[in-house]
Design a protein around this motif. Structure first.
Motif, PDB file in Angstrom:
ATOM      1  N   ALA A 222      -5.396  -3.181  -8.224  1.00 40.74           N
ATOM      2  CA  ALA A 222      -4.009  -3.042  -8.692  1.00 40.74           C
ATOM      3  C   ALA A 222      -3.155  -2.286  -7.678  1.00 40.74           C
ATOM      4  O   ALA A 222      -2.063  -2.746  -7.315  1.00 40.74           O
ATOM      5  N   VAL A 223      -3.647  -1.155  -7.197  1.00 45.14           N
ATOM      6  CA  VAL A 223      -2.877  -0.358  -6.233  1.00 45.14           C
ATOM      7  C   VAL A 223      -2.715  -1.132  -4.923  1.00 45.14           C
ATOM      8  O   VAL A 223      -1.610  -1.220  -4.370  1.00 45.14           O
ATOM      9  N   GLY A 224      -3.810  -1.705  -4.424  1.00 46.21           N
ATOM     10  CA  GLY A 224      -3.731  -2.492  -3.190  1.00 46.21           C
ATOM     11  C   GLY A 224      -2.786  -3.670  -3.331  1.00 46.21           C
ATOM     12  O   GLY A 224      -2.022  -3.989  -2.418  1.00 46.21           O
ATOM     13  N   GLY A 225      -2.812  -4.325  -4.495  1.00 46.06           N
ATOM     14  CA  GLY A 225      -1.944  -5.469  -4.731  1.00 46.06           C
ATOM     15  C   GLY A 225      -0.475  -5.104  -4.782  1.00 46.06           C
ATOM     16  O   GLY A 225       0.368  -5.803  -4.201  1.00 46.06           O
ATOM     17  N   VAL A 226      -0.142  -4.011  -5.443  1.00 47.94           N
ATOM     18  CA  VAL A 226       1.264  -3.597  -5.552  1.00 47.94           C
ATOM     19  C   VAL A 226       1.790  -3.123  -4.197  1.00 47.94           C
ATOM     20  O   VAL A 226       2.889  -3.505  -3.786  1.00 47.94           O
ATOM     21  N   VAL A 227       1.002  -2.318  -3.487  1.00 47.28           N
ATOM     22  CA  VAL A 227       1.460  -1.840  -2.168  1.00 47.28           C
ATOM     23  C   VAL A 227       1.584  -3.014  -1.194  1.00 47.28           C
ATOM     24  O   VAL A 227       2.563  -3.118  -0.456  1.00 47.28           O
TER      25      VAL A 227
ATOM     26  N   LEU B  75       6.373  -8.026  -7.354  1.00 41.80           N
ATOM     27  CA  LEU B  75       5.389  -6.951  -7.517  1.00 41.80           C
ATOM     28  C   LEU B  75       4.366  -7.285  -8.590  1.00 41.80           C
ATOM     29  O   LEU B  75       3.187  -6.940  -8.467  1.00 41.80           O
ATOM     30  N   THR B  76       4.800  -7.989  -9.637  1.00 42.87           N
ATOM     31  CA  THR B  76       3.858  -8.419 -10.681  1.00 42.87           C
ATOM     32  C   THR B  76       2.867  -9.428 -10.118  1.00 42.87           C
ATOM     33  O   THR B  76       1.670  -9.363 -10.420  1.00 42.87           O
TER      34      THR B  76
ATOM     35  N   ILE C  15      -5.633  -7.517  -8.683  1.00 36.20           N
ATOM     36  CA  ILE C  15      -6.694  -7.343  -9.681  1.00 36.20           C
ATOM     37  C   ILE C  15      -7.711  -8.475  -9.575  1.00 36.20           C
ATOM     38  O   ILE C  15      -8.923  -8.244  -9.675  1.00 36.20           O
ATOM     39  N   VAL C  16      -7.239  -9.703  -9.341  1.00 28.74           N
ATOM     40  CA  VAL C  16      -8.165 -10.829  -9.160  1.00 28.74           C
ATOM     41  C   VAL C  16      -9.047 -10.574  -7.938  1.00 28.74           C
ATOM     42  O   VAL C  16     -10.263 -10.791  -7.976  1.00 28.74           O
ATOM     43  N   PHE C  17      -8.461 -10.090  -6.837  1.00 23.97           N
ATOM     44  CA  PHE C  17      -9.242  -9.761  -5.642  1.00 23.97           C
ATOM     45  C   PHE C  17     -10.292  -8.709  -5.974  1.00 23.97           C
ATOM     46  O   PHE C  17     -11.467  -8.857  -5.607  1.00 23.97           O
ATOM     47  N   GLY C  18      -9.886  -7.645  -6.652  1.00 26.08           N
ATOM     48  CA  GLY C  18     -10.831  -6.590  -7.021  1.00 26.08           C
ATOM     49  C   GLY C  18     -11.974  -7.120  -7.866  1.00 26.08           C
ATOM     50  O   GLY C  18     -13.133  -6.757  -7.671  1.00 26.08           O
ATOM     51  N   PHE C  19     -11.640  -7.995  -8.804  1.00 28.24           N
ATOM     52  CA  PHE C  19     -12.668  -8.591  -9.653  1.00 28.24           C
ATOM     53  C   PHE C  19     -13.638  -9.422  -8.811  1.00 28.24           C
ATOM     54  O   PHE C  19     -14.856  -9.309  -8.950  1.00 28.24           O
TER      55      PHE C  19
ATOM     56  N   LEU D 183      -4.189  -5.111   1.051  1.00 27.81           N
ATOM     57  CA  LEU D 183      -5.002  -5.144  -0.154  1.00 27.81           C
ATOM     58  C   LEU D 183      -6.453  -4.783   0.158  1.00 27.81           C
ATOM     59  O   LEU D 183      -7.044  -3.911  -0.488  1.00 27.81           O
ATOM     60  N   GLY D 184      -7.036  -5.431   1.166  1.00 22.83           N
ATOM     61  CA  GLY D 184      -8.422  -5.129   1.540  1.00 22.83           C
ATOM     62  C   GLY D 184      -8.595  -3.707   2.034  1.00 22.83           C
ATOM     63  O   GLY D 184      -9.574  -3.032   1.688  1.00 22.83           O
TER      64      GLY D 184
END
Length: 191
Positions: A24-29, A68-69, A76-80, A161-162
């Protein structure tokens, strides 16, 4: 655990849902920086074009909210995905290839983020948005899906993100314990 591993994980997040927060944090930033790139190139992309994808008129910061959404959900999909056992152990495995072994797990997660950014670019703006525009009958889309700006923005998004995921999520203890998931049957087990 050695001192270097302790230093690299003391500020990271552990637990079973660490991937959720890291993604989530990586995705928003990542989306914020990507949006900044779009804003510098053409602010109308963020203000008008992104809401227009949903059939909405520009209304203040609505384009930023959508952008941003998108980044949050895709993060979150990446994290999953990267926290699933087969992908995680592949990214953190002790490998015998010198060039990959020297990169370490953090750089492998950054590379995974870049690949993910390229995949998102291929699937969403290049394919899905093109189909959406064709079905919707828009003759002159304001957002060129295959433009270099879109490609660079998605690569930048994936890189951030990574990188943030690898910094925020506690990957080191698991990395020290994981074996390569695709080991040959004749290979002896690692100790």
């Amino acid at each position: 655990m050695n001192a270097q591993a302790e230093d690299s994980t003391k500020d990271s997040i552990g637990g079973s849902l660490n991937w959720l927060l890291g993604g989530a944090v990586g995705g928003v930033v990542g989306a914020l920086i990507f949006g900044g790139l779009l804003w510098m190139i053409d602010p109308e992309i963020v203000i008008e074009t992104i809401p227009a994808i949903y059939g909405l008129s520009p209304a203040g910061p609505l384009g930023w909210v959508f952008h941003l959404t998108h980044g949050l959900v895709l993060g979150i999909v990446f994290g999953f995905l990267v926290s699933r056992s087969v992908i995680f152990t592949t990214l953190t495995a002790d490998v015998e290839t010198d060039i990959i072994a020297t990169t370490g797990p953090r750089l492998r997660f950054i590379a995974a983020g870049i690949v993910y950014g390229l995949a998102v670019w291929t699937v969403l703006p290049v394919t899905a948005l093109s189909i959406w525009i064709a079905v919707g009958g828009v003759n002159d889309p304001a957002f060129p899906a295959t433009a270099i700006e879109s490609l660079l923005g998605h690569v930048l998004y994936g890189l951030l993100l990574g990188a943030l995921f690898s910094i925020l999520v506690d990957i080191t203890p698991e990395a020290e314990e994981s074996d390569a998931p695709f080991r040959e049957a004749s290979d002896p087990p690692r100790k």
